[in-house]
Design a protein around this motif. Structure first.
Motif, PDB file in Angstrom:
ATOM      1  N   UNK A   1      -5.462  -4.894 -24.419  1.00  0.00           N
ATOM      2  CA  UNK A   1      -4.992  -6.150 -25.000  1.00  0.00           C
ATOM      3  C   UNK A   1      -5.914  -7.310 -24.647  1.00  0.00           C
ATOM      4  N   UNK A   2      -6.541  -7.234 -23.476  1.00  0.00           N
ATOM      5  CA  UNK A   2      -7.462  -8.299 -23.079  1.00  0.00           C
ATOM      6  C   UNK A   2      -8.751  -8.282 -23.890  1.00  0.00           C
ATOM      7  N   UNK A   3      -9.013  -7.183 -24.602  1.00  0.00           N
ATOM      8  CA  UNK A   3     -10.208  -7.094 -25.446  1.00  0.00           C
ATOM      9  C   UNK A   3      -9.912  -7.473 -26.889  1.00  0.00           C
ATOM     10  N   UNK A   4      -8.657  -7.848 -27.190  1.00  0.00           N
ATOM     11  CA  UNK A   4      -8.294  -8.231 -28.551  1.00  0.00           C
ATOM     12  C   UNK A   4      -7.515  -7.191 -29.306  1.00  0.00           C
ATOM     13  N   UNK A   5      -7.227  -6.036 -28.682  1.00  0.00           N
ATOM     14  CA  UNK A   5      -6.382  -5.030 -29.309  1.00  0.00           C
ATOM     15  C   UNK A   5      -4.926  -5.382 -29.042  1.00  0.00           C
ATOM     16  N   UNK A   6      -3.997  -4.688 -29.680  1.00  0.00           N
ATOM     17  CA  UNK A   6      -2.591  -5.044 -29.483  1.00  0.00           C
ATOM     18  C   UNK A   6      -1.713  -3.800 -29.393  1.00  0.00           C
ATOM     19  N   UNK A   7      -0.609  -3.945 -28.672  1.00  0.00           N
ATOM     20  CA  UNK A   7       0.351  -2.864 -28.492  1.00  0.00           C
ATOM     21  C   UNK A   7       1.350  -2.882 -29.649  1.00  0.00           C
ATOM     22  N   UNK A   8       1.385  -1.795 -30.418  1.00  0.00           N
ATOM     23  CA  UNK A   8       2.318  -1.690 -31.544  1.00  0.00           C
ATOM     24  C   UNK A   8       3.705  -1.248 -31.087  1.00  0.00           C
ATOM     25  N   UNK A   9       3.744  -0.290 -30.174  1.00  0.00           N
ATOM     26  CA  UNK A   9       5.034   0.192 -29.682  1.00  0.00           C
ATOM     27  C   UNK A   9       4.835   0.846 -28.326  1.00  0.00           C
ATOM     28  N   UNK A  10       5.942   0.931 -27.595  1.00  0.00           N
ATOM     29  CA  UNK A  10       5.987   1.637 -26.321  1.00  0.00           C
ATOM     30  C   UNK A  10       6.859   2.866 -26.493  1.00  0.00           C
ATOM     31  N   UNK A  11       6.325   4.030 -26.178  1.00  0.00           N
ATOM     32  CA  UNK A  11       7.086   5.265 -26.388  1.00  0.00           C
ATOM     33  C   UNK A  11       8.363   5.278 -25.543  1.00  0.00           C
ATOM     34  N   UNK A  12       8.358   4.581 -24.398  1.00  0.00           N
ATOM     35  CA  UNK A  12       9.545   4.532 -23.557  1.00  0.00           C
ATOM     36  C   UNK A  12      10.723   3.851 -24.208  1.00  0.00           C
ATOM     37  N   UNK A  13      10.477   3.070 -25.282  1.00  0.00           N
ATOM     38  CA  UNK A  13      11.571   2.451 -26.030  1.00  0.00           C
ATOM     39  C   UNK A  13      12.242   3.444 -26.977  1.00  0.00           C
ATOM     40  N   UNK A  14      11.631   4.622 -27.138  1.00  0.00           N
ATOM     41  CA  UNK A  14      12.122   5.589 -28.106  1.00  0.00           C
ATOM     42  C   UNK A  14      12.572   6.910 -27.487  1.00  0.00           C
ATOM     43  N   UNK A  15      11.827   7.391 -26.488  1.00  0.00           N
ATOM     44  CA  UNK A  15      12.142   8.707 -25.923  1.00  0.00           C
ATOM     45  C   UNK A  15      12.099   8.657 -24.396  1.00  0.00           C
ATOM     46  N   UNK A  16      13.010   9.394 -23.732  1.00  0.00           N
ATOM     47  CA  UNK A  16      12.950   9.508 -22.264  1.00  0.00           C
ATOM     48  C   UNK A  16      11.909  10.553 -21.893  1.00  0.00           C
ATOM     49  N   UNK A  17      11.275  10.397 -20.756  1.00  0.00           N
ATOM     50  CA  UNK A  17      10.283  11.363 -20.300  1.00  0.00           C
ATOM     51  C   UNK A  17      10.121  11.276 -18.788  1.00  0.00           C
ATOM     52  N   UNK A  18       9.888  12.413 -18.155  1.00  0.00           N
ATOM     53  CA  UNK A  18       9.517  12.450 -16.743  1.00  0.00           C
ATOM     54  C   UNK A  18       8.016  12.722 -16.682  1.00  0.00           C
ATOM     55  N   UNK A  19       7.273  11.811 -16.097  1.00  0.00           N
ATOM     56  CA  UNK A  19       5.822  11.965 -16.009  1.00  0.00           C
ATOM     57  C   UNK A  19       5.353  12.014 -14.567  1.00  0.00           C
ATOM     58  N   UNK A  20       4.270  12.726 -14.332  1.00  0.00           N
ATOM     59  CA  UNK A  20       3.686  12.763 -13.000  1.00  0.00           C
ATOM     60  C   UNK A  20       4.445  13.616 -12.003  1.00  0.00           C
ATOM     61  N   UNK A  21       5.425  14.393 -12.462  1.00  0.00           N
ATOM     62  CA  UNK A  21       6.212  15.228 -11.553  1.00  0.00           C
ATOM     63  C   UNK A  21       5.294  16.201 -10.812  1.00  0.00           C
ATOM     64  N   UNK A  22       5.396  16.219  -9.487  1.00  0.00           N
ATOM     65  CA  UNK A  22       4.458  16.972  -8.656  1.00  0.00           C
ATOM     66  C   UNK A  22       4.928  18.408  -8.463  1.00  0.00           C
ATOM     67  N   UNK A  23       3.993  19.346  -8.620  1.00  0.00           N
ATOM     68  CA  UNK A  23       4.306  20.750  -8.372  1.00  0.00           C
ATOM     69  C   UNK A  23       3.209  21.398  -7.542  1.00  0.00           C
ATOM     70  N   UNK A  24       3.575  22.470  -6.889  1.00  0.00           N
ATOM     71  CA  UNK A  24       2.655  23.254  -6.069  1.00  0.00           C
ATOM     72  C   UNK A  24       2.916  24.730  -6.366  1.00  0.00           C
TER      73      UNK A  24
END
Length: 342
Positions: free
Chosen positions: A193-216
């Motif tokens: 956004x600081x380069x002049x691009x823009x955010x159209x939507x955030x996926x978190x406003x539409x779908x739930x998700x678990x990200x970065x969940x750690x596994x071994x």
């Protein structure tokens, strides 16, 4: 364990304020994957390293920077101990790898559909070219899912996709008009956004998700449960730290997320993400990790269409996770459901 020729990220020696440090001289070595350029989903891992939460638990932790797919392979081959790559772990588990998820990180989808200024709404991307990650990755699947479910747009029919390994490359391609939109995590979207691009939507406003969940690997969790427990505690402390400590969190993000260029950018990222993390792993979100990958495998003819998803809980050390969080009086996250879910 060490991997020759890889780039290692050193821990900063910063005093721990949320819990007393463990000064035992013998610490357990732990290696964990870090995606190239850093990732907003994995911020608790970075906090745990830089704020010495791993060290306080008796872990000599090192982050190893690699592409996401290589991180998955490195854990399965025994060259890394743990990975914060849930979707890659899901495919490995469904393909027969003996792995165990042990602790959560992000409990909200952090991807954004970011575009050039002449794109007014998602539907304007019809006929355009978008930059996603690799098929099967979260930075492909989540963008595709939102466009399909909420805007009736499908890859290949309504828009073209070019896969990029890194998010900075997607930003550069949009600036050059080689692509007209891209899926970017919030830290990189703020920079875009600081380069002049823009955010159209955030996926978190539409779908739930678990990200970065750690596994071994399952063998580590079963043979070294104390080590797995220490990882859980360190990540949980980091989650609680990030919720309230903006100043310290800004320093961590600037250290680990390569595209951040200023305190202002890092502060904006913290404003959007500080309440998005949780060490707990809600059953519904965990099941979605496995189910989403099962559907991807069906499309790739790697899973029979009529074969149901096995019980996801067999891949999660839930008893260890929940008992550890209870022992340390961890405060669960308060994540609002997606505002536009259908």
């Amino acid at each position: 364990m060490r991997v020759p020729g890889l780039v290692f990220v050193a821990a900063a020696a910063i005093a721990l304020t949320l819990a007393p440090a463990n000064h035992a001289s013998a610490q357990t070595k732990l290696t964990m994957g870090k995606v190239v350029g850093g990732d907003g989903f994995h911020i608790p891992t970075y906090v745990a390293l830089d704020e010495d939460f791993f060290k306080a638990e008796g872990l000599d932790a090192t982050l190893v920077e690699l592409p996401a797919s290589s991180i998955v392979s490195a854990v399965i081959s025994g060259n890394l101990d743990c990975a914060p790559i849930p979707s890659g772990g899901a495919q490995a588990a469904l393909s027969g790898a003996k792995i165990k998820y042990i602790v959560g990180e992000s409990l909200k989808s952090q991807w954004t559909l970011t575009a050039r200024q002449d794109i007014g709404k998602p539907e304007d991307l019809k006929g355009k070219t978008l930059g996603f990650g690799r098929p099967g990755g979260a930075d492909y699947d989540e963008g595709q899912a939102v466009l399909h479910r909420f805007f009736a747009m499908d890859a290949g029919r309504d828009y073209k996709v070019i896969s990029f390994q890194g998010e900075p490359e997607r930003i550069a391609a949009m600036v050059n008009n080689d692509i007209q939109g891209a899926l970017l995590s919030i830290p990189h979207a703020v920079v875009a956004a600081s380069t002049g691009l823009k955010i159209l939507l955030r996926t978190g406003d539409y779908i739930p998700r678990a990200g970065g969940t750690v596994w071994c690997m399952q063998s580590l969790v079963e043979q070294q449960p104390d080590t797995a427990k220490k990882v859980i505690r360190a990540i949980a402390k980091a989650v609680m730290y990030f919720r309230t400590n903006k100043e310290g969190s800004i320093k961590v993000m600037e250290h680990h997320i390569g595209s951040i260029k200023s305190d202002e950018e890092a502060g904006l990222i913290w404003d959007q993400l500080h309440d998005s993390f949780g060490a707990e792993i809600p059953p519904d979100l965990f099941r979605e990790i496995l189910e989403s990958r099962r559907l991807t495998m069906i499309a790739a003819r790697q899973w029979p269409a009529d074969k149901p998803l096995p019980d996801p809980e067999q891949f999660l050390a839930r008893s260890l996770l929940e008992s550890t969080l209870k022992e340390m009086n961890y405060m669960p996250a308060n994540i609002a459901p997606p505002a536009k879910s259908n």
